[in-house]
Scaffold this motif. Structure first.
Motif, mmCIF file in Angstrom:
data_model
loop_
_atom_site.group_PDB
_atom_site.id
_atom_site.type_symbol
_atom_site.label_atom_id
_atom_site.label_comp_id
_atom_site.label_asym_id
_atom_site.label_seq_id
_atom_site.Cartn_x
_atom_site.Cartn_y
_atom_site.Cartn_z
ATOM 1 N N TYR A 32 0.835 -1.199 0.000
ATOM 2 C CA TYR A 32 0.000 0.000 0.000
ATOM 3 C C TYR A 32 0.873 1.254 0.000
ATOM 4 O O TYR A 32 0.661 2.194 -0.749
ATOM 5 C CB TYR A 32 -0.894 -0.020 1.243
ATOM 6 N N ARG A 35 2.618 1.556 -3.479
ATOM 7 C CA ARG A 35 1.726 1.788 -4.607
ATOM 8 C C ARG A 35 0.834 3.004 -4.436
ATOM 9 O O ARG A 35 0.360 3.568 -5.404
ATOM 10 C CB ARG A 35 0.820 0.558 -4.830
ATOM 11 N N VAL A 36 0.540 3.398 -3.228
ATOM 12 C CA VAL A 36 -0.415 4.487 -3.019
ATOM 13 C C VAL A 36 0.201 5.694 -2.308
ATOM 14 O O VAL A 36 0.195 6.812 -2.823
ATOM 15 C CB VAL A 36 -1.652 3.999 -2.236
ATOM 16 N N GLU A 148 -6.589 6.973 -10.217
ATOM 17 C CA GLU A 148 -6.006 5.631 -10.230
ATOM 18 C C GLU A 148 -5.424 5.231 -8.880
ATOM 19 O O GLU A 148 -5.597 4.105 -8.422
ATOM 20 C CB GLU A 148 -4.887 5.571 -11.280
ATOM 21 N N ASN A 151 -8.217 4.477 -6.523
ATOM 22 C CA ASN A 151 -8.760 3.150 -6.817
ATOM 23 C C ASN A 151 -7.859 2.051 -6.288
ATOM 24 O O ASN A 151 -8.308 1.101 -5.649
ATOM 25 C CB ASN A 151 -8.912 2.963 -8.322
ATOM 26 N N GLU A 152 -6.586 2.240 -6.562
ATOM 27 C CA GLU A 152 -5.632 1.220 -6.135
ATOM 28 C C GLU A 152 -5.643 1.065 -4.612
ATOM 29 O O GLU A 152 -5.637 -0.039 -4.072
ATOM 30 C CB GLU A 152 -4.227 1.599 -6.606
ATOM 31 N N LEU A 156 -6.501 -2.233 -2.513
ATOM 32 C CA LEU A 156 -5.560 -2.807 -1.549
ATOM 33 C C LEU A 156 -6.180 -2.918 -0.159
ATOM 34 O O LEU A 156 -5.973 -3.899 0.547
ATOM 35 C CB LEU A 156 -4.282 -1.968 -1.491
#
Lengths: 464, 225
Positions: A32, A35-36, A148, A151-152, A156
């Motif tokens: 997380y 990616r975020v 995006e 959303n990701e 997650l």
């Protein structure tokens, strides 16, 4: 449930499941973050820089050049889609590709829904927006698309909840299964050991033949039990033989002494001495019998003859037997029990036990005291008690008086061999009962607590 | 009385024979189980003293064989196996009395006397017993002395009846305990003495003759004058 929580294997499984969940949580958390969180921070930094640049370049001049710069920025494809809105100090829109914004400017970053339509299809966008007031009074909002990333992040987060849930369930379920499997085998060991403890030395642990840890433990335990049984039987044989072999010579001894007493002239010192020797020999014989009886009772070799007994009748017979003696020494003997009170008991043994207790009470309490024999049914079973209001016993003696030949210090003046209570304890043991000595202030209360449910069990054991 | 002693321990046998002879009885001895069975079935004895653990044959087996031939000779089992269960087995197996070793000679003699008497026709069913001026009517539960009614408890009545039945013979404390009380137990103190002394007070008033006499070191005997 509490039993499950107390079980060692289940606690182990619980800890294991906990650690497993923690590592899964760490893994998902790292994903997380990578990616975020990190990309979101990048977007945030970029927005801050862009707002800064625009403010320095156009903040003090007219609005149209700034509007042109914003249009150019939106047209460039060097990153996430760019959003903006430029308003005059009066609130009129100069340029904007954001669909809406809050009426009042805010100091921090904000998310604004910026859905777009292309060829009649709605495309979701969410803009992270910086809202600033320019030195010339105009309000400038600059943003970047983070749809995006959001959303990701959502995916997650949902995944994390599911993964953790499943992990926890698997861990707990596995733990329960494991603890049940281990628990069963430990229980089997416990049952065997308890069986042996209760006097059945033939009990053995069931071995599965899988040569696992428990099998090895079971085999070792069985070997130990076999060894104990062999030793025990040897000791038994020796003591049985000894007791048996002692009886005949003792009979001869008493015979010789009687002959001696008979031969000696009346009232001569020799006759007196022979008489005393006979008394001593008889005492020896009594001790021997008592010891043999106690040993048979203790190792469960004395079969119990349980019969439906009117307990009150038993106490009344006991009272009747001891009343003359109580009268002689000036003790007030009382029976307190109410019919109907029926139980399955070995009549002779229980009578013997109560007789010993009563005998002790009368001997130790002395003149002017009160001795009460009582019987009642309580939650724990049938309670038979003998209570006196005599001097009582010291705490350190209470724990030891049932030992063979133990006699409390202050009891040394009272005749006895120190076997009476051992016999009571052995009889209690044979009945699956507990023997309780409680200070009654004043005096002592000795109780036999005979559990009801045990009656049938004792009978089964008696027939082995 | 003509008595057969079956005992494999020579020293003990000698001692018992001496004691029994001294009491005025004729005694024969044999040390072997089979031999004993043969003798018991061929000759007529007034009582048999039987040891339990014998070479070649268990005492109880001899007893069973004897009883199988409808022989009712009183048998006193004498054994080192003194436990209650063994006692019960012995009595169920046809024994008339059971004594554990070691024993006092006086006790053995007292028991022999009552045993032999038990076989005599003066049956225990007699409900009227008389010793000197004491009359016991078991059917009516009444005891009178020289016409004076004596109030006794049921237990006291049983003691008096047992003593009266064996009037003129020694009754030991153990015999009383076994025959008057319904429990098989071993009191640690001589409680029996207290029962007897209470009984004496009731039976003999100030100037009446004592009927229950103490036999020192053995027990009691009821007899008139």
């Amino acid at each position: 449930m509490r039993r499950l929580l107390r079980s060692f294997s289940f606690r182990l499984a619980l800890i294991y499941a906990g650690l497993f969940c923690l590592s899964v949580a760490l893994l998902v958390g790292t994903g997380y973050w990578l990616r975020v969180t990190v990309p979101m921070d990048e977007v945030r930094g970029r927005l801050e820089r862009e707002a800064e640049q625009l403010q320095t370049a156009y903040g003090r001049g007219d609005l149209p050049p700034l509007a042109a710069a914003l249009e150019r920025r939106a047209a460039r494809l060097d990153g996430p889609m760019a959003f903006h809105a430029l308003l005059t100090p009066e609130g009129r829109t100069v340029a904007a590709n954001l669909p809406s914004w809050p009426l009042q400017p805010r100091r921090d970053l904000l998310f604004i829904e910026a859905d777009a339509f292309a060829d009649g299809v709605e495309i979701d966008h969410t803009a992270l927006v910086r809202d600033i007031r320019l030195p010339n009074g105009a309000r400038l909002l600059v943003g970047r698309d983070v749809e995006e990333l959001i959303n990701e992040g959502e995916i997650l987060r949902t995944a994390a909840v599911w993964i953790l849930g499943v992990t926890l369930l698997l861990g707990l379920g596995g733990g329960w299964l494991m603890s049940r499997a281990i628990g069963r085998r430990i229980e089997a060991l416990t049952v065997t050991v308890r069986q042996v403890m209760e006097g059945d030395l033939t009990g053995r642990v069931h071995v599965r033949g899988t040569a696992d840890d428990f099998d090895r433990l079971g085999e070792t335990l069985n070997m130990m039990l076999h060894r104990i049984q062999t030793l025990f039987q040897a000791v038994q044989r020796v003591s049985d033989n000894a007791a048996h072999e002692l009886r005949t010579p003792l009979a001869r001894l008493i015979g010789r002494l009687e002959a001696l007493e008979h031969l000696a002239p009346d009232a001569s010192p020799a006759r007196l001495a022979a008489g005393e020797a006979i008394v001593e020999a008889n005492r020896l014989q009594q001790i021997l019998s008592a010891l043999m009886r106690i040993s048979r009772l203790e190792n469960g070799r004395h079969p119990l003859h349980l019969q439906r007994t009117d307990v009150v009748q038993l106490l009344e017979d006991l009272f009747e037997f001891y009343q003359p003696e109580a009268e002689r020494i000036g003790t007030n003997l009382i029976v307190s029990a109410r019919r109907p009170l029926v139980a399955d008991l070995d009549l002779d043994l229980v009578f013997q036990a109560l007789s010993n207790l009563l005998d002790n009470a009368l001997k130790h309490a002395g003149a002017g005291c009160r001795v009460e024999i009582s019987a009642m049914r309580e939650a724990g079973g049938l309670v038979l008690s003998v209570r006196d209001d005599g001097p009582g016993i010291a705490d350190e003696d209470a724990a030891r008086v049932t030992e063979q030949f133990y006699r409390a210090a202050k009891a040394s003046a009272v005749p006895g061999e120190g076997l009476g209570l051992s016999m009571v304890a052995a009889i209690a043991h044979a009945h699956g009962a507990t023997l309780e000595l409680v200070a009654a202030h004043p005096g002592l209360r000795v109780s036999l607590i005979i559990p009801e449910h045990h009656a049938t069990g004792a009978e089964q054991r008696g027939t082995i | 009385m003509h008595i057969l002693l079956v005992e494999d321990d020579a020293a003990l046998a000698t001692h018992i024979m001496a004691g029994v002879r001294e009491a005025g009885h004729v005694v024969e001895h044999c040390a072997d189980g089979r031999d004993a069975l043969v003798r018991a079935t061929c000759e007529c004895y007034d009582a048999i003293i039987l040891d339990r653990m014998l070479p070649t044959l268990d005492g109880l087996k001899i007893l069973a064989a004897l009883r199988a031939t409808d022989d009712a000779t009183p048998v006193l089992i004498l054994s080192a196996l003194g436990d209650v269960d063994e006692r019960v087995r012995g009595l169920r197996g046809g024994g008339d009395d059971y004594m554990a070793k070691p024993f006092a000679m006086s006790e053995l003699l007292a028991r022999l006397e009552t045993l032999a008497r038990r076989n005599a026709p003066v049956a225990e069913t007699t409900s009227l017993l008389r010793v000197a001026d004491l009359e016991i009517d078991l059917a009516a539960h009444s005891v009178t002395r020289a016409g004076r009614r004596i109030a006794l408890t049921l237990r006291e009545l049983r003691i008096v009846a047992y003593l009266a039945r064996n009037a003129g013979r020694v009754v030991t404390r153990t015999m009383l305990l076994e025959n008057v009380w319904d429990y098989n137990f071993d009191p640690q103190t001589n409680i029996i003495d207290q029962h007897i002394s209470k009984l004496r007070q009731k039976i003999s008033e100030d100037n009446e003759a004592e009927l229950i006499h103490t036999v020192r070191g053995v027990g009691y005997m009821m007899r008139g004058a």
